[in-house]
Enzyme design. Structure first.
Site, PDB file in Angstrom:
ATOM      1  N   ASP A 180       0.637  -1.067   0.053  1.00  0.00           N
ATOM      2  CA  ASP A 180       0.087  -0.095   0.099  1.00  0.00           C
ATOM      3  C   ASP A 180       1.027   1.125   0.000  1.00  0.00           C
ATOM      4  O   ASP A 180       1.937   0.909   0.025  1.00  0.00           O
ATOM      5  CB  ASP A 180      -0.912  -0.043   1.445  1.00  0.00           C
TER       6      ASP A 180
HETATM    7  C1  GLC Z   1      -4.373   4.474   0.058  1.00  0.00           C
HETATM    8  C2  GLC Z   1      -5.256   3.135   0.362  1.00  0.00           C
HETATM    9  C3  GLC Z   1      -5.192   2.273  -0.863  1.00  0.00           C
HETATM   10  C4  GLC Z   1      -5.000   3.063  -2.132  1.00  0.00           C
HETATM   11  C5  GLC Z   1      -3.541   3.623  -2.387  1.00  0.00           C
HETATM   12  C6  GLC Z   1      -3.319   4.258  -3.400  1.00  0.00           C
HETATM   13  O1  GLC Z   1      -3.694   4.723   1.309  1.00  0.00           O
HETATM   14  O2  GLC Z   1      -4.956   2.287   1.449  1.00  0.00           O
HETATM   15  O3  GLC Z   1      -6.612   1.406  -0.549  1.00  0.00           O
HETATM   16  O4  GLC Z   1      -5.353   2.208  -3.121  1.00  0.00           O
HETATM   17  O5  GLC Z   1      -3.172   4.277  -0.843  1.00  0.00           O
HETATM   18  O6  GLC Z   1      -4.109   5.631  -3.543  1.00  0.00           O
END
Ligand code: GLC
Length: 748
Positions: free
Chosen positions: A266
């Site tokens: 993430d």
């Molecule tokens: C965010 C979220 C994730 C998302 C990623 C990219 O913090 O937790 O679900 O896809 O970053 O934006």
């Protein structure tokens, strides 16, 4: 001639092996890096030209994506294409209901169509990889991201998540050209939604049995549906953050599930290992992540910064890097990026508003109706802070949502009003101007306007910013002065129809008692307005079912339907706080599992939803097929030795006893009354959304195998495994029901 899967697979492997063999260590590590525009543009483009970026995200538009793609394809030594990713969560320019609302449709076929239409839109803007579906099973509506999943049930979430994966990844015609689908990215792996206190990013403590029976099944279903990638979660799971969790990422994801999908972090979840307190510094974080096979680093850049050094120090084996890069190249290969790295720069076709309307209609849940709905020839007051909010009705995670396409409830009524207001006169007075508004002046205007109306439509709930990532609430009441506004509207004596747009269940018990009818619309997306108009005026009969339990009060949380009975259930209504005799002896008022302020019953249970018609369920009939009496090795087996051994056929009839043709969703619930571990009061094991014309009867049948009834537990030899104990004596209860209810033993 169609290439068979095996030769395609070997052709794929040959391609990847050949390319990998020609890559330098630096080029391999470059593929493991994913950057977004918050990265300095010059630096990002320099990194791309040096072959140090494998993926870009949050870059939207065919021209811009193609511009950066040309740098990778035409200016680097090996010309490995980038893959462009984006948070495409519930639509692109055309927004569908939030996933929690999509869960309420109980219609996976429809959700697959919505995902496919979304992929078609996103492709035209250069997006080939969506960071969705989120399949985190959520028991806690305080958690902001409950909006992004399909609710509290593992089975419903599994079915809807797999449907979204298929919809995204289906090949489809775009502008007369067959194009590969968009890669799904199933998240957040794993246990993220169990964050303590419903506070985002917080600690999670999940025993293996619960991890296996509740949180992992939707990921497994998505992998079996062919998901091309998974995303690590931010949370520490029993003390170990997922990005560094070998048990999750290798033992389960790779070795048990045999997935060859890509595992991406993430946002910075790799470098987060330092603030987590797991790693001393980012170099240590890079080591822990690569050893747990986290394959691509979203925005953390720790692989670009430290992996070469770690290989040179012989702390990381290049074979591990090869395994990660193989997954990345495989995703790009399967997306066809090596053959066709660019997307057409034609004017994108519009999204599918008609489909968005259908999903919005099926996502709305009728929670109460004293007969006021559907509306007929009445003068209607449209009021409330969400009656005309183009942006708010889209909900959270709508980066690319085009608010100019939104049709609000007010617009829908104004555009389509005929037949329900003979003088064609709608009265519109918002009262409050946004969901947190506390200014009473507007309420007085709405009350004054109500005097001229026959019925009040009160559009209330949450602005979009009050749900989603890091948007957790400790209080689930209607925000701002919406409760006071409801009181004032009810005091006019006119019937109030409450339409709630929110990203979670809200504690609206008192308002439900006050209202003549309650329609829960979640955040319905671009076409929320026409969907609600069609339902409120009876053009469409509501068919949604609650995908999550609605608690009466926050103090009941976590409260979910498939809970255990405990050794002290309160079978009879327990004594509540105001009934306790003053000075009574300590053990004189009973001892059972409840709260002094409320019993365990929710405001609305999982799977609940009314219609404009009524349905009558016949008796549930269970037929069990003969069980094989011997195991594979010929010895007599006391218990089923094969998950497919036992076959239960469960059926019943359902009659539409009302005057509207309508959809109903009979749900199959099961309870094992005794076993090696306690089992839930009931578990959803099947559902079917069926159309039943008024006055007609339909049969519904489900089949279950032992494996469907299995559960995880530590076997006697200490090895944990998935087991099933379907014995011939009937220690199962089966029931086909309109919504979840505890299946109590017959003698209770
Ligand atoms: C965010 C979220 C994730 C998302 C990623 C990219 O913090 O937790 O679900 O896809 O970053 O934006």
């Amino acid at each position: 001639m169609a290439v068979c899967a095996c030769s395609r697979k070997s052709e794929e492997d040959r391609f990847i092996d050949d390319l990998l063999s020609r890559m330098t260590l630096e080029e391999k590590i470059g593929q493991m890096n994913q950057l977004d525009p918050s990265w300095n543009a010059e630096e990002k483009e320099a990194l791309i030209r040096e072959g140090k970026v494998g993926s870009i995200f949050n870059i939207v538009g065919a021209k811009e994506v193609n511009r950066l793609q040309r740098m990778a394809v035409e200016e680097t030594r090996l010309g490995i294409p980038l893959v462009a990713a984006r948070d495409v969560i519930h639509g692109f320019k055309t927004i569908y209901p939030i996933p929690l609302g999509q869960g309420a449709t109980f219609n996976p076929e429809l959700i697959e169509q919505a995902a496919q239409a979304t992929a078609k839109e996103a492709y035209q803007y250069g997006i080939r990889w969506a960071f969705s579906p989120m399949v985190d099973v959520a028991h806690d509506p305080r958690w902001g991201r409950v909006a992004e999943g399909y609710g509290e049930d593992p089975y419903l979430t599994s079915v809807m998540g797999a449907a979204t994966v298929r919809g995204y990844q289906n090949d489809q015609m775009v502008n007369d050209q067959m194009v590969p689908g968009m890669a799904a990215c199933v998240k957040h792996f794993a246990g993220y939604s169990a964050s303590e206190g419903g506070r985002d990013y917080n600690t999670t403590w999940i025993p293996e049995t619960q991890l296996r029976d509740i949180y992992l099944p939707p990921f497994k279903a998505a992998v079996e549906a062919g998901a091309m990638s998974l995303m690590c979660s931010f949370n520490d799971l029993n003390g170990l953050p997922s990005s560094a969790n070998h048990h999750l990422n290798v033992d389960i994801f790779r070795d048990e599930w045999h997935s060859d999908a890509l595992l991406v972090s993430d946002w910075g979840s790799g470098s987060d290992l330092v603030p987590h307190g797991l790693c001393a510094d980012k170099k240590d974080a890079a080591l822990r992540c690569i050893n747990a096979r986290m394959e691509m680093d979203m925005q953390g850049n720790i692989y670009n910064d430290y992996l070469t050094e770690l290989v040179n120090e012989k702390k990381v084996n290049e074979q591990m890097i090869n395994a990660c890069v193989r997954s990345i190249l495989r995703l790009k290969y399967r997306l066809g990026l090596f053959d066709n790295p660019y997307v057409p720069e034609d004017t994108p076709a519009p999204g599918d508003a008609e489909l968005a309307l259908r999903v919005a209609e099926e996502s709305a849940v009728l929670l109460k109706n004293n007969g006021i709905l559907p509306l007929n020839d009445q003068i209607v007051l449209i009021t409330g802070p969400l009656a005309h909010q183009k942006k708010e009705q889209l909900g959270t995670w709508v980066f690319d949502g085009d608010t100019s396409l939104s049709i609000t409830p007010l617009m829908a009524f104004e555009q389509m009003v005929n037949g329900i207001c003979p003088n064609g006169k709608l009265i519109y007075e918002p009262g409050l101007t946004f969901s947190r508004d506390k200014n009473p002046v507007g309420i007085a205007k709405a009350v004054a306007a109500a005097k001229k109306a026959d019925v009040i439509l009160y559009f209330c709930g949450e602005e979009a910013i009050l749900s989603g990532e890091a948007r957790c609430r400790a209080n689930l009441d209607l925000p701002g002065a919406q409760i006071e506004m409801m009181d004032a509207l009810v005091a006019t004596g006119k019937p109030v129809v409450m339409i709630v747009m929110a990203g979670r269940p809200l504690t609206i018990g008192r308002q439900v008692d006050q209202a003549a009818a309650v329609l829960y619309a979640f955040h319905g997306g671009t076409m929320a307005g026409p969907a609600l108009y069609n339902i409120l005026t009876g053009k469409v009969v509501p068919s949604g079912k609650t995908p999550i339990t609605f608690p009466k009060m926050v103090g009941q949380i976590p409260l979910y339907y498939n809970r255990h009975n405990t050794g002290r259930p309160s079978y009879d209504p327990p004594m509540l706080i105001d009934s306790i005799p003053i000075g009574c002896p300590q053990f004189s008022i009973g001892q059972s599992s409840y709260w002094l302020e409320t019993p365990t019953e929710p405001l609305f249970p999982f799977g609940f939803g009314l219609s404009y018609t009524t349905f009558e369920y016949g008796e549930t009939k269970v037929c069990q097929s003969e069980r094989r009496s011997v195991s594979e090795n010929g010895l007599s087996a006391e218990r089923s030795v094969s998950p497919k051994d036992g076959l239960y056929t469960v059926s019943c009839t359902i009659k539409n006893t009302g005057s509207y043709d309508a959809y109903e969703t009979p749900q199959l619930y099961v309870r094992q009354l005794s076993g090696d571990l306690v089992r839930p009061l009931c578990e959803l094991k099947g559902f079917q959304k069926i159309f039943i014309p008024a006055g007609e009867t339909r049969d519904v049948t489900f089949t279950l195998t032992d494996d469907d009834l299995g559960y995880w537990h530590e076997s006697h030899d200490g090895l944990s495994s998935r087991v099933w104990f379907a014995t011939d004596d009937a220690d199962f209860r089966f029931a086909i029901l309109p919504y979840s209810q505890p299946l109590v033993p017959k003698d209770k």
